[in-house]
Design a protein around this motif. Sequence first.
Motif, PDB file in Angstrom:
ATOM      1  N   ILE A 239       0.835  -1.213   0.000  1.00 26.44           N
ATOM      2  CA  ILE A 239       0.000   0.000   0.000  1.00 26.44           C
ATOM      3  C   ILE A 239       0.870   1.264   0.000  1.00 26.44           C
ATOM      4  N   LEU A 240       2.061   1.186   0.600  1.00 28.52           N
ATOM      5  CA  LEU A 240       2.971   2.340   0.550  1.00 28.52           C
ATOM      6  C   LEU A 240       3.391   2.626  -0.896  1.00 28.52           C
ATOM      7  N   LEU A 241       3.717   1.555  -1.641  1.00 28.03           N
ATOM      8  CA  LEU A 241       4.094   1.737  -3.045  1.00 28.03           C
ATOM      9  C   LEU A 241       2.913   2.246  -3.867  1.00 28.03           C
ATOM     10  N   LYS A 242       1.720   1.723  -3.570  1.00 26.80           N
ATOM     11  CA  LYS A 242       0.523   2.139  -4.315  1.00 26.80           C
ATOM     12  C   LYS A 242       0.187   3.600  -4.034  1.00 26.80           C
ATOM     13  N   TYR A 243       0.268   4.015  -2.769  1.00 23.06           N
ATOM     14  CA  TYR A 243      -0.013   5.406  -2.419  1.00 23.06           C
ATOM     15  C   TYR A 243       1.034   6.364  -2.987  1.00 23.06           C
ATOM     16  N   ASN A 244       2.294   5.893  -3.028  1.00 27.88           N
ATOM     17  CA  ASN A 244       3.411   6.747  -3.464  1.00 27.88           C
ATOM     18  C   ASN A 244       3.319   8.125  -2.804  1.00 27.88           C
ATOM     19  N   PRO A 245       3.407   8.178  -1.469  1.00 29.46           N
ATOM     20  CA  PRO A 245       3.135   9.424  -0.742  1.00 29.46           C
ATOM     21  C   PRO A 245       4.241  10.461  -0.891  1.00 29.46           C
ATOM     22  N   TYR A 246       3.879  11.711  -0.649  1.00 20.67           N
ATOM     23  CA  TYR A 246       4.898  12.756  -0.519  1.00 20.67           C
ATOM     24  C   TYR A 246       5.735  12.436   0.711  1.00 20.67           C
ATOM     25  N   LEU A 247       5.053  12.145   1.832  1.00 18.02           N
ATOM     26  CA  LEU A 247       5.705  11.671   3.058  1.00 18.02           C
ATOM     27  C   LEU A 247       4.667  10.895   3.853  1.00 18.02           C
ATOM     28  N   ALA A 248       4.995   9.667   4.232  1.00 16.22           N
ATOM     29  CA  ALA A 248       4.075   8.829   5.015  1.00 16.22           C
ATOM     30  C   ALA A 248       4.697   8.494   6.356  1.00 16.22           C
ATOM     31  N   ILE A 249       3.880   8.589   7.417  1.00 12.47           N
ATOM     32  CA  ILE A 249       4.316   8.122   8.734  1.00 12.47           C
ATOM     33  C   ILE A 249       3.542   6.846   9.047  1.00 12.47           C
ATOM     34  N   VAL A 250       4.279   5.779   9.345  1.00 13.80           N
ATOM     35  CA  VAL A 250       3.686   4.495   9.729  1.00 13.80           C
ATOM     36  C   VAL A 250       3.791   4.377  11.241  1.00 13.80           C
ATOM     37  N   PHE A 251       2.653   4.221  11.918  1.00 16.88           N
ATOM     38  CA  PHE A 251       2.657   4.176  13.379  1.00 16.88           C
ATOM     39  C   PHE A 251       2.552   2.743  13.908  1.00 16.88           C
ATOM     40  N   THR A 252       3.398   2.458  14.892  1.00 19.05           N
ATOM     41  CA  THR A 252       3.314   1.200  15.638  1.00 19.05           C
ATOM     42  C   THR A 252       3.131   1.549  17.116  1.00 19.05           C
ATOM     43  N   ASN A 253       2.788   0.546  17.919  1.00 20.84           N
ATOM     44  CA  ASN A 253       2.515   0.808  19.336  1.00 20.84           C
ATOM     45  C   ASN A 253       3.756   0.730  20.229  1.00 20.84           C
ATOM     46  N   THR A 254       4.799   0.050  19.758  1.00 24.63           N
ATOM     47  CA  THR A 254       5.996  -0.112  20.594  1.00 24.63           C
ATOM     48  C   THR A 254       7.260   0.188  19.795  1.00 24.63           C
ATOM     49  N   LYS A 255       8.342   0.477  20.533  1.00 22.75           N
ATOM     50  CA  LYS A 255       9.637   0.742  19.897  1.00 22.75           C
ATOM     51  C   LYS A 255      10.161  -0.518  19.205  1.00 22.75           C
ATOM     52  N   VAL A 256       9.936  -1.662  19.850  1.00 27.44           N
ATOM     53  CA  VAL A 256      10.401  -2.941  19.278  1.00 27.44           C
ATOM     54  C   VAL A 256       9.722  -3.194  17.934  1.00 27.44           C
ATOM     55  N   LYS A 257       8.393  -2.980  17.894  1.00 23.55           N
ATOM     56  CA  LYS A 257       7.636  -3.208  16.660  1.00 23.55           C
ATOM     57  C   LYS A 257       8.052  -2.191  15.590  1.00 23.55           C
ATOM     58  N   ALA A 258       8.354  -0.957  16.003  1.00 24.06           N
ATOM     59  CA  ALA A 258       8.790   0.068  15.035  1.00 24.06           C
ATOM     60  C   ALA A 258      10.078  -0.371  14.344  1.00 24.06           C
ATOM     61  N   ASP A 259      11.024  -0.854  15.132  1.00 25.00           N
ATOM     62  CA  ASP A 259      12.289  -1.332  14.552  1.00 25.00           C
ATOM     63  C   ASP A 259      12.065  -2.540  13.642  1.00 25.00           C
ATOM     64  N   GLU A 260      11.202  -3.438  14.117  1.00 25.67           N
ATOM     65  CA  GLU A 260      10.908  -4.666  13.350  1.00 25.67           C
ATOM     66  C   GLU A 260      10.308  -4.309  11.983  1.00 25.67           C
ATOM     67  N   VAL A 261       9.329  -3.404  11.971  1.00 25.20           N
ATOM     68  CA  VAL A 261       8.660  -3.006  10.727  1.00 25.20           C
ATOM     69  C   VAL A 261       9.632  -2.244   9.820  1.00 25.20           C
ATOM     70  N   ALA A 262      10.394  -1.311  10.406  1.00 22.48           N
ATOM     71  CA  ALA A 262      11.355  -0.528   9.615  1.00 22.48           C
ATOM     72  C   ALA A 262      12.394  -1.444   8.965  1.00 22.48           C
ATOM     73  N   ASP A 263      12.931  -2.381   9.751  1.00 24.65           N
ATOM     74  CA  ASP A 263      13.940  -3.309   9.215  1.00 24.65           C
ATOM     75  C   ASP A 263      13.358  -4.155   8.081  1.00 24.65           C
ATOM     76  N   SER A 264      12.122  -4.627   8.240  1.00 22.01           N
ATOM     77  CA  SER A 264      11.480  -5.452   7.207  1.00 22.01           C
ATOM     78  C   SER A 264      11.267  -4.664   5.918  1.00 22.01           C
ATOM     79  N   LEU A 265      10.843  -3.397   6.045  1.00 16.82           N
ATOM     80  CA  LEU A 265      10.622  -2.572   4.849  1.00 16.82           C
ATOM     81  C   LEU A 265      11.939  -2.254   4.153  1.00 16.82           C
TER      82      LEU A 265
END
Length: 437
Positions: A239-265
């Motif tokens: 969906i990030l590729l489909k939206y092709n945003p000017y700037l997108a913020i992806v929110f997670t609930n924890t710091k651990v999950k934020a790192d996990e998602v960022a690393d995967s992307l």
Amino acid sequence: MNSQFERFGLEPFIIKAINSLQFYKPTDIQERLIPSILKGESVIGQSQTGTGKTHAYLLPVINNIDPAKQEVQAVITAPTRELANQIYQEVLKVTQFYDGSEQITARCYVGGTDKQRTLEKLKVQPHIVVGTPGRILDLIKEQALHVYTSNSLVVDEADLMLDMGFINEVDQIAARMAEKLQILVFSATIPEKLKQFLRKYMDNPKYSHVAPNQVTVTSVEQILIPSRHRDKVQILHDILLKYNPYLAIVFTNTKVKADEVADSLIKKGLKVGRLHGDLSPRDRKKMMKQIKDLDFQYVVATDLAARGIDIEGVSHVINFEIPSDLDFYVHRVGRTARAGYSGIAATLYDPSDEDAIVKLEKMGITFKQQDLRNNEWVELGARDKRNKRKKQLNGLDIEAKKIVRKPSKVKPGYKKKMKNDMEQYKKRQRRINKRTK
């Protein structure tokens, strides 16, 4: 075109600054509170991010500064370094238009900076102090910063200040200021512990509450995307590729999950920034600069970034997870559609999020339901279709129970027999309903 701010009786240089900032019409909270603050009254402004609350207090506070008195006249506290720096930059955008013989001086004091250099520069006291409570209190205790001359204190993002354990420092700062103190408190929520602080220092303050639905509904398209037991990171990537945003913020609930998602992307080939509490002050400062310089099209963040920090140009907000505190949903969505622009807020949800979504809808939030299939957006039907079908089946269950009664004398296995009889009855009823249709 004349600015509607002129009717507040603000100084000419403030009007020049407002025109430079391209503000024309005051926001709801500015309309309600600027006149009271100009008169020196204490106020409580309860509003979500993006309502113009920063300038609701900055404009009248700066307006009331007397440049001829080289002493501290206003103290503005914020819970994070980023927010303090952001407020400070907004102060400078206004004070630069002052054209008198004296200057209106402002300084920002936050942790992670050279304390010795700060102490040396405090031989001359600034008119306006902006900073985090810990650093401001530290400078007061060093007898370098003299806040006793100030009769105006701003507590921004007060509920977050409370959550982060800083309200005690704010209390100590307030206790060292002028006896007749104007306190300006801005907060998204007013929890009970915060009320204790307010009662201690505020006598019959002006209270204004801007309701959340005035903030999020008008200019943000809010979309629900079901995960359907698929790989959520893969859906997010698509969906990030489909939206092709000017700037997108992806929110997670924890710091651990934020790192996990960022690393995967990042592994999937995207250039991704991250913003959360585990970053060192230096790394956070560097990250904020990179985000503002548009080095990243995508940023994965925790709710720290949702509270007060103004990141310009956010076109899309993606909730990878729904926050456990639903007030944070509104803060997150408030990162986009700022300054009159529109934005998109998409939320990935699991079946377990049903209750949270219902509560958000009760808060006045209207969702569209979509899914991304074969790289095309597909409009989905109402989310409650399945629930309605369940209710119909429940009605059939009740009818079946009435028809298939419990025998007066029960025998071993009667429950199983009753269940079978009820299922047979429901099958017959379904066939009859189909034929009728």
